[in-house]
Design a protein around this motif. Structure first.
Motif, PDB file in Angstrom:
ATOM      1  N   UNK A  97      49.895  74.971   3.283  1.00  0.00           N
ATOM      2  CA  UNK A  97      50.397  76.344   3.362  1.00  0.00           C
ATOM      3  C   UNK A  97      51.228  76.514   4.622  1.00  0.00           C
ATOM      4  N   UNK A  98      52.247  77.356   4.540  1.00  0.00           N
ATOM      5  CA  UNK A  98      53.094  77.635   5.694  1.00  0.00           C
ATOM      6  C   UNK A  98      53.717  79.014   5.529  1.00  0.00           C
ATOM      7  N   UNK A  99      54.127  79.585   6.644  1.00  0.00           N
ATOM      8  CA  UNK A  99      54.817  80.861   6.604  1.00  0.00           C
ATOM      9  C   UNK A  99      53.970  81.963   6.016  1.00  0.00           C
ATOM     10  N   UNK A 100      54.537  82.661   5.050  1.00  0.00           N
ATOM     11  CA  UNK A 100      53.884  83.814   4.438  1.00  0.00           C
ATOM     12  C   UNK A 100      52.615  83.396   3.708  1.00  0.00           C
ATOM     13  N   UNK A 101      52.638  82.276   3.011  1.00  0.00           N
ATOM     14  CA  UNK A 101      51.462  81.855   2.247  1.00  0.00           C
ATOM     15  C   UNK A 101      50.280  81.581   3.169  1.00  0.00           C
ATOM     16  N   UNK A 102      50.524  80.961   4.337  1.00  0.00           N
ATOM     17  CA  UNK A 102      49.442  80.691   5.287  1.00  0.00           C
ATOM     18  C   UNK A 102      48.868  81.989   5.827  1.00  0.00           C
TER      19      UNK A 102
ATOM     20  N   UNK B  38      39.949  74.052   1.513  1.00  0.00           N
ATOM     21  CA  UNK B  38      40.666  75.248   1.958  1.00  0.00           C
ATOM     22  C   UNK B  38      41.268  75.022   3.340  1.00  0.00           C
ATOM     23  N   UNK B  39      40.476  74.446   4.251  1.00  0.00           N
ATOM     24  CA  UNK B  39      40.969  74.199   5.605  1.00  0.00           C
ATOM     25  C   UNK B  39      42.128  73.199   5.598  1.00  0.00           C
ATOM     26  N   UNK B  40      42.028  72.176   4.758  1.00  0.00           N
ATOM     27  CA  UNK B  40      43.100  71.177   4.701  1.00  0.00           C
ATOM     28  C   UNK B  40      44.388  71.800   4.167  1.00  0.00           C
ATOM     29  N   UNK B  41      44.265  72.587   3.104  1.00  0.00           N
ATOM     30  CA  UNK B  41      45.455  73.245   2.543  1.00  0.00           C
ATOM     31  C   UNK B  41      46.065  74.198   3.555  1.00  0.00           C
TER      32      UNK B  41
END
Length: 307
Positions: A116-121, A108-111
């Motif tokens: 993940x970036x922007x809205x997904x993060x 999870x931390x790696x993703x």
């Protein structure tokens, strides 16, 4: 001391001497008043006799090792296998919960850090944080309902024909381990995230271009960078799991007595604060010794954990 002076001067140079002094005084007051002094008081209690209030301060109020001897040998000369066994079982369970959290939180931390970036993060972070707005005790009861004989998991399992009768997840400690792993999951994710975020993405891409499989990329590139974060999160999860009380009280089965429950019984049911203090000191020292040993085994320093 020299490192502290250097860090203080560096902090003062960035934020001003007034802010630096305020932070230093606040941290010192926190550590001394809320950590050091209570621990010293409990340590003093642990070497005292359990006397009536009228005899405290009198000639019988002397120091003794009786409370520690009781932990080792009980009321007779034989080994106190009951309390020692509960302590060992608590430590083993804490290690299991810590390993479980590492396995869940590392990907999870790696993703979160590199995929993940922007809205997904932002949605991932919100999804991780919002459930912890609910009180810890309410979350523990929610896990008890979830894993109960008529709970959602048993209902789905019976409905799909996975088992013929309700499974007693409470007696099997599945609910307890799941609840503890979930309770401290954020304390594992964010230290790993902070460590992995500093990794240069180009290193991963270069390894992949040279044909390295994903498991080797993580083993040779990501894990060495993430090791301090994993050590930091594992330390917090292990210590908090070993000292947990609410979750074992609510989710524990009849044969899963936690060492903190034994301490609670000495303090509140037996009104023997001296013996309860001795047991609490034993738990603290054993946990610190275990964490220190693991840091030496995995070659992680306190400075790396504190980054």
């Amino acid at each position: 001391m020299g490192n502290f002076r250097t860090a203080f001067n560096s902090f003062a140079g960035r934020h001003g001497m007034g802010v630096a002094l305020f932070v230093a005084i606040a941290v010192a007051a926190w550590v001394i008043l809320l950590i050091v002094l209570p621990q010293l008081s409990m340590l003093d209690y642990s070497f005292r006799h359990n006397l009536p209030a009228s005899q405290i301060g009198g000639p019988d109020d002397t120091y003794t090792l009786e409370n520690y001897r009781y932990f080792m040998f009980g009321n007779d000369d034989g080994l106190n296998t009951l309390d020692i066994g509960i302590l060992l079982r608590t430590l083993i369970a804490a290690v299991f919960v810590t390993i479980l959290d590492v396995m869940i939180c590392y990907p999870i931390a790696f993703i979160l850090a590199h995929s993940a970036s922007g809205v997904s993060a932002r949605l991932m972070v919100i999804g991780l944080i919002i459930p912890f707005w609910v009180n810890e005790i309410l979350r523990a009861f929610a896990f008890r309902v979830l894993f109960g004989a008529t709970g959602l998991i048993n209902s789905v399992g019976l409905g799909m024909g996975l088992w013929d009768a309700p499974v007693d997840f409470i007696r099997a400690d599945v609910a307890l381990y799941s609840g503890l792993a979930y309770a401290y999951i954020l304390l594992m994710i964010f230290p790993i995230y902070n460590a992995v975020e500093a990794l240069d993405r180009a290193q991963i891409e270069a390894a992949r271009d040279m044909g390295a499989p994903w498991w080797r990329v993580h083993w040779r590139i990501v894990l060495p960078i993430a090791k301090p974060g994993i050590a930091s999160g594992a330390t917090m999860v292990f210590m908090l799991t070993s000292g947990a009380l609410a979750a074992p009280q609510i989710l524990g089965g009849p044969s899963s007595l936690w060492f903190t429950q034994v301490i609670y019984q000495w303090f509140n049911q037996s009104s023997n604060w001296q013996r309860g203090s001795a047991y609490a000191v034993i738990l603290l020292l054993v946990c610190i010794a275990f964490v220190t040993l693991m840091m030496r085994v995995f070659k992680v320093s306190v400075g790396e954990i504190g980054k």
